[in-house]
Scaffold this motif. Structure first.
Motif, PDB file in Angstrom:
ATOM      1  N   LYS A  10       0.857  -1.187   0.000  1.00  0.00           N
ATOM      2  CA  LYS A  10       0.000   0.000   0.000  1.00  0.00           C
ATOM      3  C   LYS A  10       0.890   1.233   0.000  1.00  0.00           C
ATOM      4  O   LYS A  10       1.763   1.380   0.850  1.00  0.00           O
ATOM      5  CB  LYS A  10      -0.907   0.006   1.233  1.00  0.00           C
ATOM      6  CG  LYS A  10      -1.795   1.245   1.337  1.00  0.00           C
ATOM      7  CD  LYS A  10      -2.613   1.219   2.621  1.00  0.00           C
ATOM      8  CE  LYS A  10      -3.464   2.474   2.764  1.00  0.00           C
ATOM      9  NZ  LYS A  10      -4.247   2.469   4.024  1.00  0.00           N
ATOM     10  N   LEU A  11       0.684   2.121  -0.963  1.00  0.00           N
ATOM     11  CA  LEU A  11       1.398   3.386  -1.023  1.00  0.00           C
ATOM     12  C   LEU A  11       0.437   4.513  -0.681  1.00  0.00           C
ATOM     13  O   LEU A  11      -0.655   4.587  -1.244  1.00  0.00           O
ATOM     14  CB  LEU A  11       1.989   3.618  -2.413  1.00  0.00           C
ATOM     15  CG  LEU A  11       2.969   2.562  -2.928  1.00  0.00           C
ATOM     16  CD1 LEU A  11       3.532   2.996  -4.280  1.00  0.00           C
ATOM     17  CD2 LEU A  11       4.097   2.326  -1.949  1.00  0.00           C
ATOM     18  N   THR A  12       0.844   5.387   0.235  1.00  0.00           N
ATOM     19  CA  THR A  12      -0.004   6.502   0.660  1.00  0.00           C
ATOM     20  C   THR A  12       0.686   7.814   0.320  1.00  0.00           C
ATOM     21  O   THR A  12       1.867   8.004   0.626  1.00  0.00           O
ATOM     22  CB  THR A  12      -0.270   6.449   2.172  1.00  0.00           C
ATOM     23  OG1 THR A  12      -0.857   5.180   2.493  1.00  0.00           O
ATOM     24  CG2 THR A  12      -1.218   7.566   2.593  1.00  0.00           C
ATOM     25  N   ARG A  13      -0.065   8.713  -0.322  1.00  0.00           N
ATOM     26  CA  ARG A  13       0.484  10.017  -0.700  1.00  0.00           C
ATOM     27  C   ARG A  13       0.213  11.063   0.379  1.00  0.00           C
ATOM     28  O   ARG A  13      -0.530  10.814   1.321  1.00  0.00           O
ATOM     29  CB  ARG A  13      -0.103  10.457  -2.052  1.00  0.00           C
ATOM     30  CG  ARG A  13       0.289   9.533  -3.205  1.00  0.00           C
ATOM     31  CD  ARG A  13      -0.142  10.061  -4.557  1.00  0.00           C
ATOM     32  NE  ARG A  13       0.219   9.136  -5.631  1.00  0.00           N
ATOM     33  CZ  ARG A  13       1.410   9.125  -6.219  1.00  0.00           C
ATOM     34  NH1 ARG A  13       2.333  10.003  -5.872  1.00  0.00           N
ATOM     35  NH2 ARG A  13       1.674   8.251  -7.170  1.00  0.00           N
ATOM     36  N   ALA A  14       0.816  12.232   0.200  1.00  0.00           N
ATOM     37  CA  ALA A  14       0.717  13.295   1.204  1.00  0.00           C
ATOM     38  C   ALA A  14      -0.718  13.757   1.430  1.00  0.00           C
ATOM     39  O   ALA A  14      -1.057  14.232   2.513  1.00  0.00           O
ATOM     40  CB  ALA A  14       1.589  14.480   0.787  1.00  0.00           C
ATOM     41  N   ASP A  15      -1.576  13.615   0.418  1.00  0.00           N
ATOM     42  CA  ASP A  15      -2.969  14.047   0.567  1.00  0.00           C
ATOM     43  C   ASP A  15      -3.864  12.972   1.171  1.00  0.00           C
ATOM     44  O   ASP A  15      -5.071  13.154   1.286  1.00  0.00           O
ATOM     45  CB  ASP A  15      -3.535  14.502  -0.779  1.00  0.00           C
ATOM     46  CG  ASP A  15      -3.542  13.388  -1.817  1.00  0.00           C
ATOM     47  OD1 ASP A  15      -3.102  12.256  -1.502  1.00  0.00           O
ATOM     48  OD2 ASP A  15      -3.983  13.637  -2.956  1.00  0.00           O
ATOM     49  N   GLY A  16      -3.266  11.832   1.538  1.00  0.00           N
ATOM     50  CA  GLY A  16      -4.040  10.763   2.159  1.00  0.00           C
ATOM     51  C   GLY A  16      -4.554   9.717   1.191  1.00  0.00           C
ATOM     52  O   GLY A  16      -5.056   8.670   1.620  1.00  0.00           O
ATOM     53  N   SER A  17      -4.462   9.973  -0.121  1.00  0.00           N
ATOM     54  CA  SER A  17      -4.904   8.985  -1.105  1.00  0.00           C
ATOM     55  C   SER A  17      -3.940   7.803  -1.115  1.00  0.00           C
ATOM     56  O   SER A  17      -2.763   7.944  -0.772  1.00  0.00           O
ATOM     57  CB  SER A  17      -4.980   9.609  -2.499  1.00  0.00           C
ATOM     58  OG  SER A  17      -3.702  10.047  -2.921  1.00  0.00           O
TER      59      SER A  17
END
Length: 219
Positions: A77-84
């Protein structure tokens, strides 16, 4: 003709004249005005591209969730800075969906975890695969055993700038940045050129990659 059926000449002519006046007005535009409109259209396109780039958030976290038994693979699972977030099954899945900056972000995150945590299992494998891409060590056993490689496929992932060598009879794969020189022996370089590089049609990156490999052979 169907629209004009049953109409008289006097009824039809005003319609043609009105359309003719419109066409003449369009054709009367000077080249400067037309060019100005074209520039405005291109500016809108550029603004859209810039806006898309600005909206893209960096990857801030990666997690190994475990094995997906149905497909016999580990899920990340990869999570970006915006939470997506997004989910990926293996390294080739990363290549298909990430861009170059994403790959750098992922490698940095794995490195940071490696410095503070003892990696094991698939985390350790992922770190080794990424390290081979970004910091290849010609003393590594993989590079020293190139004479045993049985190349099956040579594939370009243009979105992230990585090309992959897949082998017959083994899950091993060699992944490389298109612009980086790796400790490949001449025999392997020549075999790569004899393979048909899988890439998008009319890919400039593919042509540059092939030219780069040829230059290494000639050195």
């Amino acid at each position: 003709m169907k629209d004009f059926k049953g109409m008289t000449y006097d009824e039809i002519m005003p319609i043609f004249e009105k359309q003719g006046d419109f066409n003449q007005a369009f054709l009367a535009k000077d080249s400067e005005e037309i060019h100005k409109e074209e520039v405005e259209v291109e500016k809108v396109k550029e603004d859209v591209v810039v806006e898309q780039d600005v909206e893209k958030e960096p990857i801030k976290e990666y997690q190994l969730l475990g094995r997906m038994e149905a497909k016999d693979m580990e899920v990340y699972k990869l999570t970006r800075a915006d939470g997506s977030s997004s989910y990926h099954g293996d390294l080739q899945a990363f290549f298909r969906r990430l861009d170059r900056q994403d790959m750098h972000d992922l490698y940095r995150l794995v490195q940071e975890r490696f410095q503070t945590t003892t990696l094991e299992g698939h985390d350790l494998i992922l770190w080794g695969d990424l390290k081979m891409i970004f910091e290849p060590d010609e003393g590594d056993e993989v590079w020293r055993n190139q004479q045993d490689w049985k190349l099956m496929k040579w594939k370009l992932h243009e979105n992230c700038g990585v090309h992959s060598l897949l082998m017959w009879g083994t899950p091993m794969e060699i992944n490389m940045l298109v612009e980086k020189e790796y400790p490949l022996i001449k025999d392997i370089l020549e075999k790569m050129l004899r393979l048909q590089l899988e890439a998008e049609e009319e890919s400039t990156m593919a042509l540059e990659l092939i030219k780069f490999i040829k230059s290494q052979i000639e050195e």
